[in-house]
Motif scaffolding. Sequence first.
Motif, PDB file in Angstrom:
ATOM      1  N   ARG A 192       0.855  -1.188   0.000  1.00  0.00           N
ATOM      2  CA  ARG A 192       0.000   0.000   0.000  1.00  0.00           C
ATOM      3  C   ARG A 192       0.892   1.239   0.000  1.00  0.00           C
ATOM      4  O   ARG A 192       1.953   1.245   0.632  1.00  0.00           O
ATOM      5  N   PRO A 193       0.485   2.281  -0.740  1.00  0.00           N
ATOM      6  CA  PRO A 193       1.359   3.448  -0.967  1.00  0.00           C
ATOM      7  C   PRO A 193       1.973   4.062   0.290  1.00  0.00           C
ATOM      8  O   PRO A 193       3.148   4.428   0.284  1.00  0.00           O
ATOM      9  N   GLN A 194       1.237   4.135   1.380  1.00  0.00           N
ATOM     10  CA  GLN A 194       1.764   4.781   2.579  1.00  0.00           C
ATOM     11  C   GLN A 194       2.864   3.964   3.257  1.00  0.00           C
ATOM     12  O   GLN A 194       3.521   4.450   4.182  1.00  0.00           O
ATOM     13  N   HIS A 195       3.116   2.746   2.792  1.00  0.00           N
ATOM     14  CA  HIS A 195       4.137   1.885   3.397  1.00  0.00           C
ATOM     15  C   HIS A 195       5.367   1.727   2.504  1.00  0.00           C
ATOM     16  O   HIS A 195       6.259   0.943   2.820  1.00  0.00           O
ATOM     17  N   ARG A 196       5.407   2.453   1.423  1.00  0.00           N
ATOM     18  CA  ARG A 196       6.549   2.377   0.510  1.00  0.00           C
ATOM     19  C   ARG A 196       7.666   3.304   0.968  1.00  0.00           C
ATOM     20  O   ARG A 196       7.439   4.255   1.702  1.00  0.00           O
ATOM     21  N   GLY A 197       8.879   3.010   0.514  1.00  0.00           N
ATOM     22  CA  GLY A 197      10.020   3.861   0.815  1.00  0.00           C
ATOM     23  C   GLY A 197      10.531   3.747   2.243  1.00  0.00           C
ATOM     24  O   GLY A 197      11.264   4.612   2.715  1.00  0.00           O
ATOM     25  N   GLN A 198      10.170   2.656   2.943  1.00  0.00           N
ATOM     26  CA  GLN A 198      10.572   2.464   4.338  1.00  0.00           C
ATOM     27  C   GLN A 198      11.435   1.221   4.525  1.00  0.00           C
ATOM     28  O   GLN A 198      11.690   0.804   5.646  1.00  0.00           O
ATOM     29  N   GLY A 199      11.823   0.586   3.414  1.00  0.00           N
ATOM     30  CA  GLY A 199      12.631  -0.626   3.505  1.00  0.00           C
ATOM     31  C   GLY A 199      11.818  -1.907   3.532  1.00  0.00           C
ATOM     32  O   GLY A 199      12.383  -3.006   3.557  1.00  0.00           O
ATOM     33  N   ILE A 200      10.498  -1.793   3.523  1.00  0.00           N
ATOM     34  CA  ILE A 200       9.648  -2.995   3.584  1.00  0.00           C
ATOM     35  C   ILE A 200       9.749  -3.790   2.287  1.00  0.00           C
ATOM     36  O   ILE A 200       9.752  -5.021   2.301  1.00  0.00           O
ATOM     37  N   GLY A 201       9.868  -3.097   1.156  1.00  0.00           N
ATOM     38  CA  GLY A 201      10.027  -3.789  -0.122  1.00  0.00           C
ATOM     39  C   GLY A 201      11.299  -4.609  -0.144  1.00  0.00           C
ATOM     40  O   GLY A 201      11.293  -5.781  -0.552  1.00  0.00           O
ATOM     41  N   THR A 202      12.403  -4.026   0.301  1.00  0.00           N
ATOM     42  CA  THR A 202      13.673  -4.745   0.365  1.00  0.00           C
ATOM     43  C   THR A 202      13.546  -5.950   1.286  1.00  0.00           C
ATOM     44  O   THR A 202      13.970  -7.061   0.936  1.00  0.00           O
ATOM     45  N   GLN A 203      12.969  -5.743   2.459  1.00  0.00           N
ATOM     46  CA  GLN A 203      12.795  -6.839   3.416  1.00  0.00           C
ATOM     47  C   GLN A 203      11.929  -7.946   2.823  1.00  0.00           C
ATOM     48  O   GLN A 203      12.215  -9.130   2.991  1.00  0.00           O
ATOM     49  N   THR A 204      10.887  -7.579   2.111  1.00  0.00           N
ATOM     50  CA  THR A 204       9.976  -8.570   1.527  1.00  0.00           C
ATOM     51  C   THR A 204      10.662  -9.366   0.420  1.00  0.00           C
ATOM     52  O   THR A 204      10.477 -10.575   0.319  1.00  0.00           O
ATOM     53  N   LEU A 205      11.458  -8.708  -0.393  1.00  0.00           N
ATOM     54  CA  LEU A 205      12.188  -9.432  -1.433  1.00  0.00           C
ATOM     55  C   LEU A 205      13.196 -10.399  -0.821  1.00  0.00           C
ATOM     56  O   LEU A 205      13.379 -11.518  -1.314  1.00  0.00           O
ATOM     57  N   ARG A 206      13.846 -10.011   0.253  1.00  0.00           N
ATOM     58  CA  ARG A 206      14.766 -10.926   0.957  1.00  0.00           C
ATOM     59  C   ARG A 206      13.982 -12.113   1.533  1.00  0.00           C
ATOM     60  O   ARG A 206      14.448 -13.249   1.493  1.00  0.00           O
ATOM     61  N   PHE A 207      12.808 -11.823   2.073  1.00  0.00           N
ATOM     62  CA  PHE A 207      11.946 -12.901   2.584  1.00  0.00           C
ATOM     63  C   PHE A 207      11.593 -13.867   1.455  1.00  0.00           C
ATOM     64  O   PHE A 207      11.648 -15.090   1.627  1.00  0.00           O
ATOM     65  N   ALA A 208      11.234 -13.322   0.282  1.00  0.00           N
ATOM     66  CA  ALA A 208      10.888 -14.175  -0.866  1.00  0.00           C
ATOM     67  C   ALA A 208      12.072 -15.057  -1.252  1.00  0.00           C
ATOM     68  O   ALA A 208      11.892 -16.240  -1.595  1.00  0.00           O
ATOM     69  N   GLU A 209      13.281 -14.510  -1.180  1.00  0.00           N
ATOM     70  CA  GLU A 209      14.468 -15.308  -1.483  1.00  0.00           C
ATOM     71  C   GLU A 209      14.625 -16.458  -0.495  1.00  0.00           C
ATOM     72  O   GLU A 209      14.976 -17.575  -0.885  1.00  0.00           O
ATOM     73  N   GLU A 210      14.363 -16.193   0.785  1.00  0.00           N
ATOM     74  CA  GLU A 210      14.435 -17.251   1.801  1.00  0.00           C
ATOM     75  C   GLU A 210      13.429 -18.356   1.507  1.00  0.00           C
ATOM     76  O   GLU A 210      13.746 -19.545   1.610  1.00  0.00           O
ATOM     77  N   ILE A 211      12.216 -17.967   1.141  1.00  0.00           N
ATOM     78  CA  ILE A 211      11.199 -18.956   0.793  1.00  0.00           C
ATOM     79  C   ILE A 211      11.675 -19.772  -0.400  1.00  0.00           C
ATOM     80  O   ILE A 211      11.569 -21.006  -0.412  1.00  0.00           O
TER      81      ILE A 211
END
Length: 152
Positions: free
Chosen positions: A88-107
């Motif tokens: 959601r737009p208000q949660h962008r630019g806070q590092g959550i995208g980077t964290q989520t992509l790293r999580f996807a790599e772990e999966i």
Amino acid sequence: MNINYQKAAVSDLTLVLELVEEFHETENLAFDKNNVRDVLIQFLSNEFFGQTWLIWQEDEVIGYIILTLGYSLEYRGRDAFVDEFYLRPQHRGQGIGTQTLRFAEEICHSLGVQALHLEVDFENPKAQRLYHRVGYQKHERFLMTKLLNREA
């Protein structure tokens, strides 16, 4: 910032469908609620196709990521595709995208995936920078698609 991930199930269909609709509106993608609902039910019912993860901050869902699974001779085995990734737009630019992509790599590592692919719009430089920053490389190839009409 406390971010958690929850694997989505068919019981989460209403919530996932709401997020998918938001994503499609944001990206100006066609959205047919009944069709998407049917496809999501099929996808969420069979992990052979991949997995959907809800992204939570505290007690609020703030996005989702869908990983689809395939197999590639070029990449020496199982590969995966980030089919959809939405914050959601208000949660962008806070590092959550980077964290989520790293999580996807772990999966993907846990699933024996050798390569993780994604696509990004040419007109989305912010997303391109994020993906490049976490290690995604541009190929000298175009993703080409042919829609197969089942009714023909």
